[in-house]
Design a protein around this motif. Structure first.
Motif, short mmCIF file in Angstrom:
data_model
loop_
_atom_site.label_atom_id
_atom_site.label_comp_id
_atom_site.label_asym_id
_atom_site.label_seq_id
_atom_site.Cartn_x
_atom_site.Cartn_y
_atom_site.Cartn_z
N ALA A 60 -92.25 35.57 -20.74
CA ALA A 60 -93.54 34.96 -20.40
C ALA A 60 -93.32 33.55 -19.90
CB ALA A 60 -94.47 34.96 -21.61
N ARG A 61 -94.30 33.03 -19.17
CA ARG A 61 -94.31 31.66 -18.66
C ARG A 61 -95.70 31.08 -18.93
NH1 ARG A 61 -89.66 33.02 -18.46
NH2 ARG A 61 -88.28 33.03 -16.65
N ILE A 62 -95.79 29.76 -19.02
CA ILE A 62 -97.06 29.11 -19.32
C ILE A 62 -97.46 28.17 -18.18
CG2 ILE A 62 -95.98 27.23 -20.62
CD1 ILE A 62 -98.41 27.41 -22.58
N THR A 63 -98.76 28.16 -17.89
CA THR A 63 -99.32 27.24 -16.90
C THR A 63 -100.62 26.68 -17.47
OG1 THR A 63 -100.67 28.95 -15.81
CG2 THR A 63 -98.43 28.59 -14.94
N PRO A 69 -112.01 28.42 -19.68
CA PRO A 69 -112.27 27.72 -20.93
C PRO A 69 -110.99 27.46 -21.73
CG PRO A 69 -113.70 29.64 -20.73
CD PRO A 69 -112.72 29.69 -19.59
N ALA A 70 -109.96 28.27 -21.51
CA ALA A 70 -108.68 28.11 -22.19
C ALA A 70 -107.87 27.00 -21.54
CB ALA A 70 -107.89 29.42 -22.12
N ARG A 71 -107.13 26.26 -22.38
CA ARG A 71 -106.27 25.18 -21.86
C ARG A 71 -105.08 25.71 -21.09
NH1 ARG A 71 -103.96 21.38 -25.96
NH2 ARG A 71 -103.68 23.25 -27.20
N PHE A 72 -104.59 26.89 -21.50
CA PHE A 72 -103.38 27.44 -20.91
C PHE A 72 -103.56 28.91 -20.54
CE2 PHE A 72 -102.01 24.36 -24.18
CZ PHE A 72 -101.38 23.44 -23.37
N VAL A 73 -102.76 29.33 -19.57
CA VAL A 73 -102.58 30.75 -19.28
C VAL A 73 -101.11 31.03 -19.57
CG1 VAL A 73 -102.61 32.60 -17.58
CG2 VAL A 73 -104.33 30.79 -17.47
N ILE A 74 -100.87 32.04 -20.39
CA ILE A 74 -99.50 32.49 -20.64
C ILE A 74 -99.35 33.82 -19.91
CG2 ILE A 74 -97.80 33.18 -22.35
CD1 ILE A 74 -99.22 31.30 -24.34
N HIS A 75 -98.44 33.83 -18.95
CA HIS A 75 -98.23 34.98 -18.07
C HIS A 75 -97.12 35.84 -18.67
CE1 HIS A 75 -100.55 32.78 -14.99
NE2 HIS A 75 -99.95 31.73 -15.54
N LEU A 91 -89.18 45.64 -24.86
CA LEU A 91 -89.67 44.72 -23.83
C LEU A 91 -91.11 44.31 -24.09
CD1 LEU A 91 -88.06 46.42 -20.71
CD2 LEU A 91 -87.49 44.14 -21.62
N LEU A 92 -91.94 45.27 -24.49
CA LEU A 92 -93.33 44.95 -24.77
C LEU A 92 -93.44 44.02 -25.98
CD1 LEU A 92 -96.26 45.30 -23.96
CD2 LEU A 92 -96.33 47.36 -25.40
N ALA A 93 -92.72 44.31 -27.04
CA ALA A 93 -92.71 43.43 -28.21
C ALA A 93 -92.23 42.03 -27.83
CB ALA A 93 -91.84 44.02 -29.31
N GLY A 94 -91.24 41.97 -26.95
CA GLY A 94 -90.74 40.67 -26.48
C GLY A 94 -91.82 39.84 -25.82
N CYS A 95 -92.70 40.49 -25.07
CA CYS A 95 -93.82 39.77 -24.44
C CYS A 95 -94.68 39.07 -25.49
CB CYS A 95 -94.72 40.75 -23.68
SG CYS A 95 -94.06 41.33 -22.14
N TYR A 96 -95.04 39.79 -26.52
CA TYR A 96 -95.90 39.22 -27.55
C TYR A 96 -95.20 38.09 -28.30
CZ TYR A 96 -99.39 42.76 -26.63
OH TYR A 96 -100.35 43.52 -26.01
N ARG A 97 -93.92 38.28 -28.62
CA ARG A 97 -93.15 37.22 -29.30
C ARG A 97 -93.08 35.96 -28.44
NH1 ARG A 97 -89.66 41.49 -30.30
NH2 ARG A 97 -89.93 42.24 -32.40
N GLU A 98 -92.78 36.15 -27.18
CA GLU A 98 -92.64 35.00 -26.27
C GLU A 98 -93.97 34.27 -26.09
OE1 GLU A 98 -90.29 32.51 -23.71
OE2 GLU A 98 -89.89 33.80 -25.42
N CYS A 99 -95.06 35.01 -26.00
CA CYS A 99 -96.38 34.37 -25.87
C CYS A 99 -96.68 33.50 -27.09
CB CYS A 99 -97.48 35.43 -25.71
SG CYS A 99 -97.48 36.25 -24.12
N ARG A 104 -97.09 28.10 -29.65
CA ARG A 104 -96.66 27.12 -30.66
C ARG A 104 -96.03 25.89 -30.00
NH1 ARG A 104 -95.11 31.97 -33.45
NH2 ARG A 104 -93.02 31.79 -32.61
N ASP A 105 -95.16 26.12 -29.02
CA ASP A 105 -94.49 25.01 -28.34
C ASP A 105 -95.49 24.09 -27.64
OD1 ASP A 105 -92.10 26.08 -29.22
OD2 ASP A 105 -91.44 26.75 -27.22
N ALA A 106 -96.60 24.64 -27.18
CA ALA A 106 -97.63 23.86 -26.49
C ALA A 106 -98.61 23.21 -27.47
CB ALA A 106 -98.39 24.74 -25.50
N GLY A 107 -98.43 23.46 -28.76
CA GLY A 107 -99.33 22.89 -29.76
C GLY A 107 -100.62 23.66 -29.93
N GLY A 108 -100.68 24.88 -29.42
CA GLY A 108 -101.90 25.69 -29.52
C GLY A 108 -102.00 26.42 -30.85
#
Length: 165
Positions: A60-63, A69-75, A91-99, A104-108
């Motif tokens: 995933a990536r963050i923008t 209304p959300a501060r971020f979009v996690i792709h 791979l699907l589980a990895g998406c959820y973990r990465e999101c 957390r890294d963005a302080g959300g």
């Protein structure tokens, strides 16, 4: 940690981050992806995605969220269903973990997920729902609120079943 499933348009939710069911190039697509781009503002979101693209399947990536209304979009790039023997569950589980890590890294502290990979990527919704709920339960901390934003009643029912609601 609060986990809930609701029937909602993910683009309207007031959370720290909404998750976009993305493609590896992070280009505008249809479904959830198209709705997020339209609501956020297609041009600024596309420009932000170009900076962080590509994104391999299972990651995933963050923008910024721009006009959402959300501060971020996690792709998150979920796997295309190929019958289950090509590593799709991991791979699907990895998406959820990465999101959740990016949140957390963005302080959300709050995030809304669509049913990743269950649209045009063809992942069976019942299997994807089990993976989503189990992974989020394993990875979430007490201070995180997770919403599963369901497009239709059938998907909502699957999430409610997995959540024990």
């Amino acid at each position: 940690m609060r986990l809930r499933a609701i029937r909602a348009d993910i683009t309207t939710l007031e959370v720290d981050a909404v998750v976009n069911a993305a493609n590896e190039a992070l280009l505008v697509g249809g479904g959830v992806c198209g709705a997020i781009f339209r609501t956020a503002g297609a041009a600024p979101l596309a420009a932000a995605c170009a900076v962080v693209a590509p994104c391999p399947t299972g990651q995933a990536r963050i923008t910024p969220g721009f006009a959402l209304p959300a501060r971020f979009v996690i792709h998150a790039v979920g796997p295309v269903w190929r019958g289950g023997g090509a590593g799709e569950p991991a791979l699907l589980a990895g998406c959820y973990r990465e999101c959740l890590r990016l949140l957390r890294d963005a302080g959300g502290r709050s995030i809304a997920f669509p049913a990743i990979s269950t649209g045009i990527f063809g992942y069976p919704a019942d299997q994807a729902t089990r993976i989503a709920v189990a992974t989020v339960r394993e990875e979430s901390r007490a201070d995180i609120d997770v919403t599963f934003a369901c497009f239709d009643q059938h998907t909502l029912h699957l999430y409610e079943k997995e959540l024990g609601a």
